[in-house]
Design an enzyme around this catalytic site. Sequence first.
Site, PDB file in Angstrom:
ATOM      1  N   ASP A 131       0.794  -1.165   0.147  1.00 15.49           N
ATOM      2  CA  ASP A 131      -0.011  -0.071  -0.005  1.00 15.49           C
ATOM      3  C   ASP A 131       0.981   1.282   0.018  1.00 15.49           C
ATOM      4  OD1 ASP A 131      -1.961  -1.731   0.266  1.00 15.49           O
ATOM      5  OD2 ASP A 131      -2.354  -1.438   2.496  1.00 15.49           O
ATOM      6  N   ALA A 190      -3.407   5.135 -18.136  1.00 12.79           N
ATOM      7  CA  ALA A 190      -4.849   5.005 -18.016  1.00 12.79           C
ATOM      8  C   ALA A 190      -5.357   6.597 -18.293  1.00 12.79           C
ATOM      9  CB  ALA A 190      -5.043   4.417 -16.726  1.00 12.79           C
ATOM     10  N   HIS A 254      -5.965 -10.493  -5.069  1.00 21.89           N
ATOM     11  CA  HIS A 254      -4.657 -10.748  -4.535  1.00 21.89           C
ATOM     12  C   HIS A 254      -3.289 -11.141  -5.494  1.00 21.89           C
ATOM     13  CE1 HIS A 254      -7.425 -11.008  -1.141  1.00 21.89           C
ATOM     14  NE2 HIS A 254      -6.267 -10.809  -0.246  1.00 21.89           N
ATOM     15  N   LEU A 255      -3.625 -11.205  -6.601  1.00 22.29           N
ATOM     16  CA  LEU A 255      -2.315 -11.506  -7.747  1.00 22.29           C
ATOM     17  C   LEU A 255      -1.670 -10.406  -7.486  1.00 22.29           C
ATOM     18  CD1 LEU A 255      -2.547  -9.934 -10.450  1.00 22.29           C
ATOM     19  CD2 LEU A 255      -4.200 -11.427 -11.030  1.00 22.29           C
TER      20      LEU A 255
HETATM   21  O1  F6P Z   1      -2.325  -4.075   3.310  1.00 18.11           O
HETATM   22  C1  F6P Z   1      -2.117  -4.784   2.287  1.00 18.11           C
HETATM   23  C2  F6P Z   1      -3.681  -5.284   1.799  1.00 18.11           C
HETATM   24  O2  F6P Z   1      -3.185  -5.933   0.555  1.00 18.11           O
HETATM   25  C3  F6P Z   1      -4.420  -4.163   1.149  1.00 18.11           C
HETATM   26  O3  F6P Z   1      -4.138  -3.500  -0.191  1.00 18.11           O
HETATM   27  C4  F6P Z   1      -5.777  -4.804   0.951  1.00 18.11           C
HETATM   28  O4  F6P Z   1      -6.998  -4.070   1.442  1.00 18.11           O
HETATM   29  C5  F6P Z   1      -5.662  -6.018   2.127  1.00 18.11           C
HETATM   30  O5  F6P Z   1      -4.118  -5.877   2.539  1.00 18.11           O
HETATM   31  C6  F6P Z   1      -6.322  -7.275   1.812  1.00 18.11           C
HETATM   32  O6  F6P Z   1      -6.132  -8.096   3.020  1.00 18.11           O
HETATM   33  P1  F6P Z   1      -6.532  -9.562   3.084  1.00 18.11           P
HETATM   34  O7  F6P Z   1      -5.349 -10.310   2.371  1.00 18.11           O
HETATM   35  O8  F6P Z   1      -6.672  -9.956   4.564  1.00 18.11           O
HETATM   36  O9  F6P Z   1      -7.725  -9.938   2.338  1.00 18.11           O
END
Ligand code: F6P
Length: 324
Positions: A131, A190, A254-255
């Site tokens: 982040d 973009a 999550h990728l």
């Molecule tokens: O803080 C890192 C982060 O990937 C954020 O960007 C996202 O909001 C959050 O973690 C997602 O968390 P989790 O993996 O617990 O779903």
Amino acid sequence: MSEIRTIGILTSGGDAPGMNAAVRAVTKSAISEGWKVFGIYRGWEGLIHGEIKEFSTEDVSNIIQRGGTILKTARSDEFRTPEGRAKAADTIRKFGIDALVVIGGNGSLSGAQELAKEQDVTVIGLPATIDNDLYGTDFTIGYDSALNTIVECVDKIRDTATSHDRIFFVEVMGRDAGFLAQNSAIAAGAEAAIIPEDETKIDQLAAYIGRGIRKSKNSSIVIVSEKDGGAMHYAERVRKEYPQYDVRVSILGHLQRGGKPSASDRILASRMGVAAIEALKEGQRNVMIGIIQDVMLNIPISKAVKMDKPLEREFINVLNTLSI
Ligand code: F6P
């Protein structure tokens, strides 16, 4: 002279590419000082439950290039309570750990701060989160890798967007911060980014449509920060308010957190890991290692987690200027 002889390392919160490079750097530089190193598994959870192993340099060989974290990570509810933190401190005393190196983001370093305050534990933080939202450092470990991953994905989405003449809303992570959204939008060319920091409080979607992008281009890409409803929210609005547009959504999810760390993240993590041990040698306590204009510095963890890190207006202007 430092009193440190034994340290513990843990990774906590969301994993970030480069965490392994940081674990390696901390372990190797501590061992080269003659210190003992304990790897603590599953973050605060593992500290509470004593999931600990003594590390040699072999334990951290061949990991600099690997994504995720070999120490594993967790989000611990128990550690959020004073009782949980007291149990964590018991483990620290039991293993004779003089200082803890905590590699993680805002939540993890806030936890470290609480532990230090309540239990008189020496803590050093390394900022690691995709982040990039920690005050006191220009960059966090993992941010550059995630940014590159997003740009690679958006380049691919662009191919299909152009072929079909579509508007794509691409949702990216970042929690409450728009660094990933804003800078991936610039890097991928973009047409717009919708970010939480845009303080002007104007309707960002209306402004984007109002700029008449669709008049001059047949397709466009809008990067949307995950906060406040994310890409789905904006896509639904366009479908309702501007039914003439062919809209699609892509949530990268999550990728963005996976994959090999970039060279920049490996170097940053290595420098920060070495700096963590230097800080302990100097007798520093409860500081986060940061990098500002390429200079390594120590910043109180209390400041790093409490203060807002602003996104420079210049970045927003660059995107607006180039998206005509
Ligand atoms: O803080 C890192 C982060 O990937 C954020 O960007 C996202 O909001 C959050 O973690 C997602 O968390 P989790 O993996 O617990 O779903």
